[in-house]
Design an enzyme around this catalytic site. Structure first.
Site, PDB file in Angstrom:
ATOM      1  N   ASN A 119       0.842  -1.342   0.027  1.00 16.49           N
ATOM      2  CA  ASN A 119       0.041  -0.005  -0.036  1.00 16.49           C
ATOM      3  C   ASN A 119       0.779   1.194  -0.054  1.00 16.49           C
ATOM      4  O   ASN A 119       0.344   2.371  -0.401  1.00 16.49           O
ATOM      5  CB  ASN A 119      -0.873  -0.208   1.137  1.00 16.49           C
ATOM      6  CG  ASN A 119      -1.601   1.493   1.190  1.00 16.49           C
ATOM      7  OD1 ASN A 119      -2.647   1.762   0.709  1.00 16.49           O
ATOM      8  ND2 ASN A 119      -1.240   2.054   2.242  1.00 16.49           N
ATOM      9  N   TYR A 176       2.674   9.672 -11.489  1.00 14.50           N
ATOM     10  CA  TYR A 176       1.919   9.011 -10.841  1.00 14.50           C
ATOM     11  C   TYR A 176       1.138   7.569 -11.589  1.00 14.50           C
ATOM     12  O   TYR A 176       1.091   6.618 -11.311  1.00 14.50           O
ATOM     13  CB  TYR A 176       0.959   9.746  -9.975  1.00 14.50           C
ATOM     14  CG  TYR A 176      -0.217   8.990  -9.186  1.00 14.50           C
ATOM     15  CD1 TYR A 176       0.073   8.568  -7.961  1.00 14.50           C
ATOM     16  CD2 TYR A 176      -1.531   8.811  -9.823  1.00 14.50           C
ATOM     17  CE1 TYR A 176      -0.840   7.867  -6.974  1.00 14.50           C
ATOM     18  CE2 TYR A 176      -2.522   8.258  -9.114  1.00 14.50           C
ATOM     19  CZ  TYR A 176      -2.059   7.697  -7.645  1.00 14.50           C
ATOM     20  OH  TYR A 176      -3.017   6.936  -6.863  1.00 14.50           O
TER      21      TYR A 176
END
Length: 274
Positions: A110, A179
């Protein structure tokens, strides 16, 4: 009678990037504990001056607070400061998990780079910023997966890896080049690992959250996000971190035993085709 998720009682899970109070990582760690897992939570070791105002007001203590929540649920928990993009740090984390818990059954990748100078046109994107985002989001996922998959395969008991990607890796929006590229790469890595690790009984999947109500949204005005939500999300609301966590817990459970190599959208219907 509702189906009860099974297969997680007594299992050991590692969740990276789980220290923020309002975050997907925290919710995944707690929900895995609620499902019966002992949990190792990692973070970067934020100092109190880097906490949000909300965290300071609540007396938050980063990954230590998450560990406290898990122990209240009756499960074992350990907090470890680790850099997922550093090979030595990852190997040290693995050794600690093996020494304390005997092995690992579930890995949730994560940890992700915070927004910091990367949301600009690609022609203005600094190479050091690009490298920082790819280092955490992609290199970190790779290093953690490689180390822990080796350990899972060595035990011969199978396992589960859940990578937290993003619909950004499918949308490829403007001003998100680093990203979006990193998250798309995580999806590709997920597919390759699922094919390679399947014979060892290790399932690998990715979750692709859409707009989720975490502290990462706090650097944009609320009305801006609301306008975006109303224009792009059929369910007309942002998701909660817990809703993403529930999907992660399902993927780790026996009920998802036939699911591998997938990149599931958890996004309120924003992407209905991909």
């Amino acid at each position: 009678m509702p189906v009860q998720l099974t297969g997680l009682d007594g299992k050991v899970a590692v969740v990276t990037g789980a220290g923020r109070m309002r975050s997907i990582g925290r919710e995944i760690a707690v929900e895995l504990a609620r499902a019966g897992c002992d949990v190792v939570v990692t973070g970067t070791g934020r100092t109190p001056d880097r906490y949000t105002d909300e965290e300071k007001a609540a007396g938050w203590r980063d990954i230590e607070s998450v560990v406290d929540e898990i122990r209240v649920l009756g499960r074992r928990a350990t907090a470890v400061v680790a850099d997922v993009a550093d090979e030595d740090s990852v190997n040290s984390l693995l050794a600690q998990v093996q020494a304390e818990f005997g092995g690992v059954d579930v890995l949730v990748n994560n940890a992700a780079a915070a927004r910091a100078g990367d949301r600009v046109p690609v022609t203005e994107l600094d190479v050091d910023v690009w490298d920082r985002v790819l280092r955490v989001n992609l290199r970190g996922t790779f290093l953690m997966s490689r180390a822990f998959a080796r350990a899972m395969a060595g035990r011969g008991a199978g396992g589960c890896i859940v990578n937290i990607s993003s619909i950004g890796g499918k949308l490829g929006g403007a001003n998100t080049a680093a990203y979006a590229a990193s998250k798309a790469a995580v999806q590709s890595l997920t597919s390759s690992m699922a094919k390679e690790l399947g014979p060892s009984g290790i399932r690998v999947n990715a979750l692709c959250p859409g707009v989720t109500s975490t502290s990462r949204l706090d650097d944009w005005p609320a009305d801006v996000w609301q306008q975006y939500v109303e224009a792009n999300i059929p369910l007309q609301r942002a998701g909660s971190p817990r809703e993403v966590a529930w999907a992660a817990v399902f993927l780790a459970s026996d009920q998802a035993a036939w699911v591998s190599g997938q990149s599931w959208n958890v996004d309120g219907g924003q992407l209905t085709i991909r």
